[in-house]
Design an enzyme around this catalytic site. Sequence first.
Site, PDB file in Angstrom:
ATOM      1  N   LYS A 182       4.810  11.945  -2.399  1.00 30.05           N
ATOM      2  CA  LYS A 182       5.611  10.761  -2.068  1.00 30.05           C
ATOM      3  C   LYS A 182       6.721  11.183  -1.111  1.00 30.05           C
ATOM      4  CE  LYS A 182       8.537   7.185  -4.174  1.00 30.05           C
ATOM      5  NZ  LYS A 182       8.911   6.548  -5.456  1.00 30.05           N
TER       6      LYS A 182
ATOM      7  N   ARG B 136      -2.437   0.207  -9.553  1.00 28.14           N
ATOM      8  CA  ARG B 136      -1.432  -0.751 -10.019  1.00 28.14           C
ATOM      9  C   ARG B 136      -2.039  -2.134 -10.252  1.00 28.14           C
ATOM     10  NH1 ARG B 136       2.745   1.698  -6.758  1.00 28.14           N
ATOM     11  NH2 ARG B 136       1.869   3.751  -6.369  1.00 28.14           N
TER      12      ARG B 136
ATOM     13  N   GLY C  96       0.841  -1.200   0.000  1.00 29.11           N
ATOM     14  CA  GLY C  96       0.000   0.000   0.000  1.00 29.11           C
ATOM     15  C   GLY C  96       0.873   1.246   0.000  1.00 29.11           C
TER      16      GLY C  96
ATOM     17  N   ASP D 185       6.806   4.582 -10.162  1.00 29.35           N
ATOM     18  CA  ASP D 185       7.613   4.186  -9.007  1.00 29.35           C
ATOM     19  C   ASP D 185       9.087   4.045  -9.371  1.00 29.35           C
ATOM     20  OD1 ASP D 185       5.303   4.305  -7.583  1.00 29.35           O
ATOM     21  OD2 ASP D 185       5.537   2.357  -6.609  1.00 29.35           O
TER      22      ASP D 185
ATOM     23  N   ASP E  32       3.348  -4.503  -7.867  1.00 21.51           N
ATOM     24  CA  ASP E  32       2.838  -3.289  -7.223  1.00 21.51           C
ATOM     25  C   ASP E  32       3.449  -2.026  -7.839  1.00 21.51           C
ATOM     26  OD1 ASP E  32       5.037  -4.672  -5.731  1.00 21.51           O
ATOM     27  OD2 ASP E  32       5.178  -2.722  -4.767  1.00 21.51           O
ATOM     28  N   ASN E  33       4.403  -2.193  -8.738  1.00 20.61           N
ATOM     29  CA  ASN E  33       4.974  -1.027  -9.413  1.00 20.61           C
ATOM     30  C   ASN E  33       4.551  -0.967 -10.883  1.00 20.61           C
ATOM     31  OD1 ASN E  33       6.292  -0.228  -7.080  1.00 20.61           O
ATOM     32  ND2 ASN E  33       8.163  -1.332  -7.572  1.00 20.61           N
TER      33      ASN E  33
HETATM   34  P1  AMP Z   1       8.733   0.080  -3.807  1.00 18.59           P
HETATM   35  O1  AMP Z   1       9.105  -1.281  -4.301  1.00 18.59           O
HETATM   36  O2  AMP Z   1       9.882   0.968  -3.484  1.00 18.59           O
HETATM   37  O3  AMP Z   1       7.788   0.756  -4.746  1.00 18.59           O
HETATM   38  O4  AMP Z   1       7.971  -0.095  -2.385  1.00 18.59           O
HETATM   39  C1  AMP Z   1       7.352  -1.268  -1.952  1.00 18.59           C
HETATM   40  C2  AMP Z   1       6.442  -0.970  -0.775  1.00 18.59           C
HETATM   41  O5  AMP Z   1       7.184  -0.462   0.333  1.00 18.59           O
HETATM   42  C3  AMP Z   1       5.356   0.050  -1.044  1.00 18.59           C
HETATM   43  O6  AMP Z   1       4.225  -0.362  -0.371  1.00 18.59           O
HETATM   44  C4  AMP Z   1       5.930   1.322  -0.466  1.00 18.59           C
HETATM   45  O7  AMP Z   1       4.926   2.226  -0.083  1.00 18.59           O
HETATM   46  C5  AMP Z   1       6.670   0.796   0.742  1.00 18.59           C
HETATM   47  N1  AMP Z   1       7.794   1.663   1.138  1.00 18.59           N
HETATM   48  C6  AMP Z   1       8.958   1.845   0.492  1.00 18.59           C
HETATM   49  N2  AMP Z   1       9.749   2.683   1.168  1.00 18.59           N
HETATM   50  C7  AMP Z   1       9.075   3.064   2.285  1.00 18.59           C
HETATM   51  C8  AMP Z   1       9.351   3.912   3.395  1.00 18.59           C
HETATM   52  N3  AMP Z   1      10.498   4.559   3.502  1.00 18.59           N
HETATM   53  N4  AMP Z   1       8.397   4.049   4.328  1.00 18.59           N
HETATM   54  C9  AMP Z   1       7.236   3.396   4.256  1.00 18.59           C
HETATM   55  N5  AMP Z   1       6.914   2.576   3.240  1.00 18.59           N
HETATM   56  C10 AMP Z   1       7.818   2.400   2.255  1.00 18.59           C
HETATM   57 MG    MG Z   2       6.279   0.997  -5.337  1.00 19.21          MG
END
Ligand code: AMP
Ligand code: MG
Length: 487
Positions: free
Chosen positions: A113, A183, A91, A264, A254-255
């Site tokens: 973001k 997504r 999420g 993302d 998810d991306n």
């Molecule tokens: P990503 O693969 O970087 O798009 O992120 C995967 C998941 O981790 C997503 O649900 C992001 O919202 C969450 N996420 C990544 N970095 C952070 C962070 N620093 N704080 C909280 N959630 C994060």
């Molecule tokens: Mg992501």
Amino acid sequence: MLETIHALKVQNSFAELPAAFYTRLSPQPLTEPRLLHAQRDVAALLGLSPNVFADPAFLDVCSGSVPLPGGTTLAAVYSGHQFGIWAGQLGDGRAHLLGEVSAPSGSWELQLKGSGRTPYSRMGDGRAVLRSSVREYLASAAMAGLGIPTTHALALVVSDDPVYRETVETAAVVTRVAPSFIRFGSFEHWSRSPENLRALFNYVTDRFYPECRAAGSAEEEVVLAVLRTVVGRTARLVADWQTVGFCHGVMNTDNMSILGLTMDYGPFGFMDGFQVNHVCNHSDTQGRYAWNAQPSVAHWNLYRLASALMGLGLEADALKGQLEHFEAEFLQAYRGNLCRKMGFRQWEEGDDELVDDWWRLLHTQAADFTLCFRGLAQAPVRREPWLAYFKERATADMWLGRYMERLSRDQRPDQERIEQMNGANPVYVLRNHLAQTAIEAAAQGDTGEIDTLLDLLRNPFIERQGYEAYAAAPPDWACSLEVSCSS
Ligand code: AMP
Ligand code: MG
């Protein structure tokens, strides 16, 4: 053009979905936020004059200090497969949807973001560092300049608040703009809850794929038509990535945008020296998201989307049938792109082999992706400067001979061919070392490099005098640059 952000026509249709889709909550404000940069062409999409950048109300919204007037601030839930493994619920862990702007250019969601923790943050701190935020900010513009579908970045807000990664860095918030941030993983999240899955499906279809809802058609037909459209968009997107040497880095479901946008931005990279199996993400030790794996990963991700859609009561075979269009869609887009890049009138028999040997040539010599393509237009006229991009000139020269033979069959004036090629082979891409230089300057409060890069990357096909260094292969110091999932 609107002179204040308050004049935007704002609503939030996503907030009308069932409550389980999101959590309403406010961002966590940064300490003494500053507007480091904003993009006038993205503002223009929203109908905003660049004069708004100087208005404190603009900073208030883009830093998350004040809600977007008329919007509903929320974090959305989704799930996903990460590196091939079902990760369950994810999420918006550090993003806040502010609302949706109706502008003459269309409907645009605004999303922050790096704006603080949400119920979906898991172990994360809800923040984004300046380094990754500058990279996303620049990459969004670079992709748009190349004509590749992408989310956009309106504003970059910074603060001295510390963020702990491998070292202590500082926080930043990017205001992202896209028709939707939904997504594949949003659908996967509801695959076992038919009511919510149907609500999401209808929402996306009504807003973005209304043409898939022919009068009187049964739900099953609409689902297949939407999936077919997403297959096509995703295939064309990845074909675009392949032919500019772009590696996404984290093609988790998810991306993957349901609209076929690049989204993302994390440890992405535009290749310098070409390697077919180049992995831009240092954390991807298995090489799952290598350059040459991207098309099959996209196909695999579409399978995950199709499986989720089975929750609407469709047979697996019917859904699978739509996925079979992926290869043809991809090849058509890929060959179309290469046709323009190579300066052919049209794709002919034998061209696949010539191009395969081209990739082999670049790979074995680790030759620069962007320079070799751009230089190819002039190579038949003046071969020396182009041959200089290769370590073994003789091999390159042999390939060039075959290429020129192929061109001669087209019987096309050089000038016409060169013009086509220069419109398809960029001079400037967001090389890692260019982003790095801009990041280091930005960390000192100097946005000159961001300005220069945006200027070049918005029109990457036009060569500018005095900017040779921005078109060149990376200097030695940049060879050790690494990007990882840390952001
Ligand atoms: P990503 O693969 O970087 O798009 O992120 C995967 C998941 O981790 C997503 O649900 C992001 O919202 C969450 N996420 C990544 N970095 C952070 C962070 N620093 N704080 C909280 N959630 C994060
Ligand atoms: Mg992501």
